[in-house]
Design a protein around this motif. Structure first.
Motif, PDB file in Angstrom:
ATOM      1  N   PRO A 231      -7.276   0.912 -22.532  1.00 40.20           N
ATOM      2  CA  PRO A 231      -6.023  -0.067 -22.079  1.00 40.20           C
ATOM      3  C   PRO A 231      -6.333  -1.437 -22.694  1.00 40.20           C
ATOM      4  CG  PRO A 231      -7.412   0.798 -20.298  1.00 40.20           C
ATOM      5  CD  PRO A 231      -7.975   1.388 -21.517  1.00 40.20           C
ATOM      6  N   GLU A 232      -5.073  -2.189 -22.883  1.00 42.28           N
ATOM      7  CA  GLU A 232      -5.407  -3.582 -22.951  1.00 42.28           C
ATOM      8  C   GLU A 232      -5.077  -4.425 -21.802  1.00 42.28           C
ATOM      9  OE1 GLU A 232      -5.289  -5.539 -26.222  1.00 42.28           O
ATOM     10  OE2 GLU A 232      -5.947  -3.350 -27.232  1.00 42.28           O
ATOM     11  N   PRO A 233      -5.642  -5.525 -21.765  1.00 39.33           N
ATOM     12  CA  PRO A 233      -5.387  -6.493 -20.691  1.00 39.33           C
ATOM     13  C   PRO A 233      -3.976  -7.129 -20.945  1.00 39.33           C
ATOM     14  CG  PRO A 233      -7.109  -7.530 -22.135  1.00 39.33           C
ATOM     15  CD  PRO A 233      -6.781  -6.133 -22.851  1.00 39.33           C
ATOM     16  N   ASP A 234      -3.316  -7.564 -19.818  1.00 37.82           N
ATOM     17  CA  ASP A 234      -2.176  -8.149 -19.836  1.00 37.82           C
ATOM     18  C   ASP A 234      -1.978  -9.208 -20.560  1.00 37.82           C
ATOM     19  OD1 ASP A 234      -1.151  -6.230 -18.075  1.00 37.82           O
ATOM     20  OD2 ASP A 234      -1.315  -7.457 -16.505  1.00 37.82           O
ATOM     21  N   GLY A 235      -1.096  -9.620 -21.178  1.00 37.44           N
ATOM     22  CA  GLY A 235      -0.751 -10.822 -22.046  1.00 37.44           C
ATOM     23  C   GLY A 235       0.258 -10.844 -22.974  1.00 37.44           C
ATOM     24  N   ASN A 236       0.192 -11.991 -23.893  1.00 30.00           N
ATOM     25  CA  ASN A 236       1.124 -11.914 -25.066  1.00 30.00           C
ATOM     26  C   ASN A 236       0.799 -10.964 -26.151  1.00 30.00           C
ATOM     27  OD1 ASN A 236       2.957 -13.919 -23.812  1.00 30.00           O
ATOM     28  ND2 ASN A 236       1.191 -15.458 -24.525  1.00 30.00           N
ATOM     29  N   ARG A 237       1.780 -10.209 -26.373  1.00 29.04           N
ATOM     30  CA  ARG A 237       1.391  -9.202 -27.606  1.00 29.04           C
ATOM     31  C   ARG A 237       2.241  -9.112 -28.702  1.00 29.04           C
ATOM     32  NH1 ARG A 237       0.271  -3.926 -24.277  1.00 29.04           N
ATOM     33  NH2 ARG A 237      -1.097  -5.310 -23.402  1.00 29.04           N
ATOM     34  N   VAL A 238       1.896  -9.004 -29.765  1.00 29.65           N
ATOM     35  CA  VAL A 238       2.811  -8.936 -31.069  1.00 29.65           C
ATOM     36  C   VAL A 238       2.373  -7.904 -31.866  1.00 29.65           C
ATOM     37  CG1 VAL A 238       4.056 -11.078 -30.986  1.00 29.65           C
ATOM     38  CG2 VAL A 238       2.207 -10.660 -32.478  1.00 29.65           C
ATOM     39  N   SER A 239       3.071  -7.248 -32.893  1.00 30.88           N
ATOM     40  CA  SER A 239       2.324  -6.142 -33.857  1.00 30.88           C
ATOM     41  C   SER A 239       2.698  -6.652 -35.374  1.00 30.88           C
ATOM     42  CB  SER A 239       3.289  -4.987 -33.521  1.00 30.88           C
ATOM     43  OG  SER A 239       4.800  -4.983 -33.907  1.00 30.88           O
ATOM     44  N   ARG A 240       3.148  -7.868 -35.413  1.00 36.16           N
ATOM     45  CA  ARG A 240       3.548  -8.154 -37.077  1.00 36.16           C
ATOM     46  C   ARG A 240       3.033  -9.600 -37.383  1.00 36.16           C
ATOM     47  NH1 ARG A 240       9.197  -8.074 -38.557  1.00 36.16           N
ATOM     48  NH2 ARG A 240       9.014  -9.827 -37.019  1.00 36.16           N
ATOM     49  N   ALA A 241       2.553  -9.915 -38.317  1.00 29.98           N
ATOM     50  CA  ALA A 241       1.957 -11.159 -38.779  1.00 29.98           C
ATOM     51  C   ALA A 241       3.106 -12.218 -38.591  1.00 29.98           C
ATOM     52  CB  ALA A 241       1.728 -11.081 -40.215  1.00 29.98           C
ATOM     53  N   GLU A 242       4.275 -11.898 -38.860  1.00 24.36           N
ATOM     54  CA  GLU A 242       5.482 -12.820 -38.965  1.00 24.36           C
ATOM     55  C   GLU A 242       5.706 -13.315 -37.493  1.00 24.36           C
ATOM     56  OE1 GLU A 242       5.129  -9.887 -40.465  1.00 24.36           O
ATOM     57  OE2 GLU A 242       6.855  -9.306 -41.719  1.00 24.36           O
ATOM     58  N   ASP A 243       5.375 -12.409 -36.476  1.00 26.56           N
ATOM     59  CA  ASP A 243       5.714 -12.792 -35.030  1.00 26.56           C
ATOM     60  C   ASP A 243       4.542 -13.560 -34.711  1.00 26.56           C
ATOM     61  OD1 ASP A 243       7.720 -11.053 -35.097  1.00 26.56           O
ATOM     62  OD2 ASP A 243       6.461  -9.428 -34.512  1.00 26.56           O
ATOM     63  N   VAL A 244       3.251 -14.007 -35.370  1.00 24.10           N
ATOM     64  CA  VAL A 244       2.130 -14.544 -35.078  1.00 24.10           C
ATOM     65  C   VAL A 244       2.670 -16.094 -35.493  1.00 24.10           C
ATOM     66  CG1 VAL A 244      -0.280 -15.447 -35.506  1.00 24.10           C
ATOM     67  CG2 VAL A 244       0.344 -12.950 -35.149  1.00 24.10           C
ATOM     68  N   ALA A 245       3.517 -16.115 -36.796  1.00 24.27           N
ATOM     69  CA  ALA A 245       3.884 -17.482 -36.962  1.00 24.27           C
ATOM     70  C   ALA A 245       4.937 -18.126 -36.217  1.00 24.27           C
ATOM     71  CB  ALA A 245       4.163 -17.299 -38.479  1.00 24.27           C
ATOM     72  N   GLY A 246       5.692 -17.186 -35.563  1.00 24.48           N
ATOM     73  CA  GLY A 246       6.879 -17.792 -34.650  1.00 24.48           C
ATOM     74  C   GLY A 246       6.077 -18.092 -33.275  1.00 24.48           C
ATOM     75  N   TRP A 247       4.944 -17.538 -33.113  1.00 28.91           N
ATOM     76  CA  TRP A 247       4.390 -17.852 -31.848  1.00 28.91           C
ATOM     77  C   TRP A 247       3.598 -19.355 -31.956  1.00 28.91           C
ATOM     78  CZ3 TRP A 247      -1.168 -17.927 -30.776  1.00 28.91           C
ATOM     79  CH2 TRP A 247      -1.429 -18.105 -29.556  1.00 28.91           C
ATOM     80  N   LEU A 248       3.149 -19.493 -33.117  1.00 29.49           N
ATOM     81  CA  LEU A 248       2.529 -20.772 -33.411  1.00 29.49           C
ATOM     82  C   LEU A 248       3.716 -22.041 -33.486  1.00 29.49           C
ATOM     83  CD1 LEU A 248      -0.009 -19.480 -35.926  1.00 29.49           C
ATOM     84  CD2 LEU A 248      -0.822 -20.459 -33.912  1.00 29.49           C
ATOM     85  N   SER A 249       4.560 -21.552 -34.012  1.00 33.92           N
ATOM     86  CA  SER A 249       5.521 -22.757 -33.905  1.00 33.92           C
ATOM     87  C   SER A 249       6.088 -22.910 -32.619  1.00 33.92           C
ATOM     88  CB  SER A 249       6.765 -21.966 -34.729  1.00 33.92           C
ATOM     89  OG  SER A 249       6.510 -21.696 -36.098  1.00 33.92           O
ATOM     90  N   ARG A 250       6.008 -21.980 -31.851  1.00 31.32           N
ATOM     91  CA  ARG A 250       6.779 -22.452 -30.356  1.00 31.32           C
ATOM     92  C   ARG A 250       5.495 -23.088 -29.670  1.00 31.32           C
ATOM     93  NH1 ARG A 250       8.557 -17.362 -31.302  1.00 31.32           N
ATOM     94  NH2 ARG A 250       7.086 -16.146 -29.983  1.00 31.32           N
ATOM     95  N   LEU A 251       4.239 -22.851 -30.053  1.00 30.99           N
ATOM     96  CA  LEU A 251       3.203 -23.372 -29.400  1.00 30.99           C
ATOM     97  C   LEU A 251       3.193 -24.915 -29.694  1.00 30.99           C
ATOM     98  CD1 LEU A 251      -0.269 -21.906 -29.596  1.00 30.99           C
ATOM     99  CD2 LEU A 251       1.035 -22.426 -27.582  1.00 30.99           C
ATOM    100  N   ARG A 252       3.468 -25.067 -30.932  1.00 29.74           N
ATOM    101  CA  ARG A 252       3.550 -26.545 -31.463  1.00 29.74           C
ATOM    102  C   ARG A 252       4.703 -27.396 -30.904  1.00 29.74           C
ATOM    103  NH1 ARG A 252       4.869 -28.682 -37.526  1.00 29.74           N
ATOM    104  NH2 ARG A 252       6.874 -27.826 -36.823  1.00 29.74           N
ATOM    105  N   ALA A 253       5.704 -26.662 -30.702  1.00 29.24           N
ATOM    106  CA  ALA A 253       6.826 -27.271 -30.287  1.00 29.24           C
ATOM    107  C   ALA A 253       6.662 -27.507 -28.709  1.00 29.24           C
ATOM    108  CB  ALA A 253       8.112 -26.380 -30.309  1.00 29.24           C
ATOM    109  N   ALA A 254       6.051 -26.667 -27.961  1.00 31.20           N
ATOM    110  CA  ALA A 254       5.863 -27.106 -26.797  1.00 31.20           C
ATOM    111  C   ALA A 254       4.564 -28.151 -26.436  1.00 31.20           C
ATOM    112  CB  ALA A 254       5.145 -25.620 -25.912  1.00 31.20           C
ATOM    113  N   GLY A 255       3.775 -28.154 -27.340  1.00 28.23           N
ATOM    114  CA  GLY A 255       2.660 -29.245 -27.255  1.00 28.23           C
ATOM    115  C   GLY A 255       3.292 -30.555 -27.661  1.00 28.23           C
ATOM    116  N   SER A 256       4.478 -30.870 -28.583  1.00 30.12           N
ATOM    117  CA  SER A 256       4.625 -32.106 -29.094  1.00 30.12           C
ATOM    118  C   SER A 256       5.627 -32.890 -28.172  1.00 30.12           C
ATOM    119  CB  SER A 256       5.143 -31.843 -30.346  1.00 30.12           C
ATOM    120  OG  SER A 256       6.480 -30.729 -30.319  1.00 30.12           O
TER     121      SER A 256
END
Ligand code: NAP
Length: 256
Positions: A231-256
């Motif tokens: 089993p996996e712990p709860d949390g944010n999960r994606v299956s593709r490298a492209e989705d990681v890039a999107g998550w990073l962009s949202r992180l930066r937007a949330a932090g700026s």
């Protein structure tokens, strides 16, 4: 700038690093990244990554948390293997403690298709019990856990692994094959035929890298003892490298 730690040891991590290195032109919203890849040190001579790399365990949750703080890591992508439950749990706990953003990159599990003869097993212990007496099995489960099959003196195993077993490690009857998985179904089928194999034992890793043995078993009509994922712990999960890039962009937007 985002300081990113990628927990690796998989083809997914390698693909992700390459994708992120290439991504800025494709994805202008991707923030500038300072990437460190972390490897357990399980493989003696891993292929180099095109980024900063650290090798070896952190020493548990507290030390991983201390590392995140000392290196001022903003975000962690856990791109470890679906069966690497220990580091996944540790990353979850350490990121929780330090308030570090965490994303799990997890490839989808394989699903049986027409012609597959899967025997589902909840873990490797069950897989060892599910092999019938007299079976000749390909153990495609790595090096560390082949000992689980050592008590089965009534079967024969072709144990495929990248590095040799540890000195004194208990093994079932059979032969050690020091090799990576074959990429082509035909090569896996030829291996099965050459050794007169009757079964394949595999972890449900998902992805393309290890699938040739599953396809070969189907083509030859061999049963596959398929070990389910932990089993996996709860949390944010994606299956593709492209989705990681999107998550990073949202992180930066949330932090700026
Ligand atoms: P595990 O049981 O989850 O982890 C055992 C310990 O190894 C962890 O507590 C941690 O030590 C260290 N570790 C694991 N991955 C690490 C990483 N990326 N960076 C730094 N330390 C790490 O892991 P495992 O199943 O032994 O797998 C070890 C590595 O091989 C993983 O990175 C995984 O992605 C890769 N791998 C595993 C499999 C598999 O079938 N399990 C297959 C292919 C590749 P500390 O507690 O000391 O920090």
């Amino acid at each position: 700038m985002i300081r990113l730690l990628i927990l690796g040891g998989t083809g997914d991590a390698r693909k992700l690093v390459q994708y992120l290195a290439d991504a800025p032109s494709e994805l202008p919203a991707t923030p500038t990244l300072h990437i460190t890849v972390s490897l357990a040190g399980a493989v003696a001579a891993p292929k180099a990554y095109p980024c900063r790399t650290r090798i070896g365990g952190f020493g548990g949750v507290e030390r991983l948390a201390a590392y995140l703080a000392a290196e001022r890591i903003d975000a962690v992508v856990d791109a470890t293997h679906p069966f690497a439950a220990g580091i996944t749990a540790n990353a979850h706990a350490a990121c929780g403690q330090t308030g570090t953003s965490l994303l799990r990159l997890l490839r989808p599990a394989w699903q049986p298709v027409a012609g597959d003869r899967w025997i589902e097993a909840g873990d490797l212990e069950e897989a060892a019990r599910r092999l019938p007496a007299g079976a000749r099995a390909l153990l495609a489960i790595g090096r560390k856990e082949v000992g689980v099959f050592a008590g089965r003196r009534d079967i024969w195993c072709l144990m495929r692994m990248i590095d040799p077993p540890s000195p004194g490690q208990a093994l079932p009857p059979g032969e050690v094959l020091l090799a990576r998985p074959e990429a082509r179904e035909e090569a896996e089928a030829a291996l099965c035929r050459r050794h007169g194999l009757t079964h394949v034992v595999a972890k449900n890793s998902g992805g393309g890298w290890g699938y040739a043995k599953i396809a070969a078993a189907r083509a030859l009509g061999l049963p596959v003892v398929m070990v389910s994922r932990p089993p996996e712990p709860d949390g944010n999960r994606v299956s593709r490298a492209e989705d990681v890039a999107g998550w990073l962009s949202r992180l930066r937007a949330a932090g700026s």
